[in-house]
Design a protein around this motif. Structure first.
Motif, PDB file in Angstrom:
ATOM      1  N   PRO A 208       0.387  -1.422  -0.600  1.00  0.00           N
ATOM      2  CA  PRO A 208       0.254   0.003  -0.109  1.00  0.00           C
ATOM      3  C   PRO A 208       0.354   1.410   0.032  1.00  0.00           C
ATOM      4  O   PRO A 208       1.204   1.135   0.491  1.00  0.00           O
ATOM      5  CB  PRO A 208      -0.619   0.130   1.310  1.00  0.00           C
ATOM      6  N   ALA A 209       0.667   2.322  -1.067  1.00  0.00           N
ATOM      7  CA  ALA A 209       0.826   3.658  -0.842  1.00  0.00           C
ATOM      8  C   ALA A 209       1.286   4.273   0.448  1.00  0.00           C
ATOM      9  O   ALA A 209       2.642   4.963   1.043  1.00  0.00           O
ATOM     10  CB  ALA A 209       0.396   4.225  -1.820  1.00  0.00           C
ATOM     11  N   ARG A 210      -0.038   4.174   1.266  1.00  0.00           N
ATOM     12  CA  ARG A 210       0.436   4.776   2.502  1.00  0.00           C
ATOM     13  C   ARG A 210       1.994   4.391   3.945  1.00  0.00           C
ATOM     14  O   ARG A 210       1.913   5.229   4.057  1.00  0.00           O
ATOM     15  CB  ARG A 210      -0.528   3.953   3.951  1.00  0.00           C
ATOM     16  N   GLU A 211       1.797   2.924   3.303  1.00  0.00           N
ATOM     17  CA  GLU A 211       2.602   2.370   4.462  1.00  0.00           C
ATOM     18  C   GLU A 211       4.332   2.808   3.678  1.00  0.00           C
ATOM     19  O   GLU A 211       5.662   3.224   4.641  1.00  0.00           O
ATOM     20  CB  GLU A 211       2.939   0.680   3.876  1.00  0.00           C
ATOM     21  N   ARG A 212       4.416   2.607   2.602  1.00  0.00           N
ATOM     22  CA  ARG A 212       5.493   3.423   1.669  1.00  0.00           C
ATOM     23  C   ARG A 212       5.461   4.839   2.114  1.00  0.00           C
ATOM     24  O   ARG A 212       7.267   5.436   2.357  1.00  0.00           O
ATOM     25  CB  ARG A 212       5.762   3.267   0.333  1.00  0.00           C
ATOM     26  N   ALA A 213       4.514   5.810   1.940  1.00  0.00           N
ATOM     27  CA  ALA A 213       4.903   7.421   1.797  1.00  0.00           C
ATOM     28  C   ALA A 213       5.163   7.625   3.519  1.00  0.00           C
ATOM     29  O   ALA A 213       5.818   8.615   4.237  1.00  0.00           O
ATOM     30  CB  ALA A 213       3.113   7.703   2.034  1.00  0.00           C
TER      31      ALA A 213
END
Length: 336
Positions: free
Chosen positions: A9-14
């Protein structure tokens, strides 16, 4: 591209990059901490990249490469299934008199036209890196982006279910310009989730910034970073419905962001200038800019596209002139 596996998920990377949740405050601190753009220097670099000399042997290669990177587009309220079938026929055989002409990368249509494009492509529907033709659908209340998130997500899911390989979404420019970065991030991240297919793959997501409405180069840079942080697979300049649309300095700036993101994470993000690129002369300038900024490896369909409706006709004309020995196109390109 059309069968790319879902990533974390993009949120984890962000969160890992930002050092906190991607809310307004955290994103503002990060995005406004990015160095400002030297506008004069950027425009000078863009101008210089358009004046490189090439060998005659590269011209045919350049014209064919442009064709292979085009998203052939019809995005009008008067579009019909018949018009889409004609578009697909052009995509598959751009020059009916010359079977050596390559296919374009994709056809780009409104979501309700996706089934007609898929049907018309038949066995030729697939990954353009393999010589097939993708179906791209504009979504999320294109071109304004002004609808509820629920409608945007349904718009996206419907297009993917109908067979779209790629989704071209628009950001909420009003929210971005008002500093509601968390809202823009969440919309992009949720649209990316809506690109998921039951088999675990995902349609590729192109995030349209509508750079002509962002007012400054600094805003273009921040919006590019925001779109990538939120999970976009491509960043795209424009809908083609607002002027100015694609420009070389803006595209150069977005390529620099993609280059810096690759250095930071190792991930390759695509770039799509769209709107206003009508001649082979101009299109070759973009090839040069890509090769000089991020490298020739980006000159493949899953990393670079032209959004165009009239560019193909000029490229075909120049290609025919070359075949007859009367080519009068540009004499500059760096790739040899």
């Amino acid at each position: 591209m059309s069968g790319s596996q879902l990533v974390h998920p993009a949120r984890e990377r962000a969160v890992a990059i930002l050092g906190g949740d991607p809310d307004d405050a955290t994103l503002r601190r990060y995005l406004h901490g990015i160095p400002g753009v030297d506008a004069v220097g950027l425009e000078q670099r863009a101008a210089g990249l358009g004046t490189r000399s090439i060998k005659t042997s590269s011209k045919r290669w350049a014209l064919d490469k442009i064709i292979e990177l085009i998203d052939l587009t019809t995005l009008e309220g008067a579009d019909t299934p018949g018009k889409v079938r004609s578009l697909v026929a052009k995509a598959l055989r751009p020059d009916a008199s010359d079977p050596t002409t390559p296919r374009v990368a994709a056809v780009c249509v409104y979501g309700d036209m996706v089934p007609h494009a898929v049907e018309a492509l038949g066995a030729a529907h697939g990954d353009p890196d393999d010589g097939l033709v993708s179906v791209a659908a504009v979504a999320t209340a294109f071109p304004s982006g002004r609808s509820s998130l629920a409608i945007k997500l349904q718009d996206t899911a419907d297009a993917v279910a109908a067979g779209a390989d790629e989704i071209d979404m628009v950001i909420d420019r009003g929210a971005f310009l008002a500093g509601r970065y968390g809202q823009v991030f969440d919309e992009i991240a949720q649209v990316k989730e809506a690109c998921a297919r039951p088999d675990g793959t995902s349609a590729s997501l192109k995030v349209i910034l509508e750079t002509g409405e962002l007012n400054t180069y600094d805003n273009v840079r921040r919006a590019s970073w925001l779109a990538i942080l939120a999970g976009g697979d491509f960043i795209k300049t424009s809908t083609g419905k607002v002027q100015p649309a694609a420009t070389l300095p803006v595209t150069l700036l977005m390529l620099e962001v993609v280059r810096d993101w690759h250095r930071l994470t190792g991930q390759r993000i695509g770039v799509k200038p769209a709107g206003g690129i009508r001649s082979s002369k101009d299109a070759i300038k973009y090839l040069v800019t890509v090769a000089e900024t991020v490298g020739e490896e980006w000159l493949q369909p899953h990393l670079f596209r032209y959004g165009a409706s009239s560019l193909l006709n000029d490229v075909l004309m120049q290609r025919r002139k070359m075949a007859s020995g009367h080519y009068s196109g540009p004499d500059y390109l760096t790739i040899d």
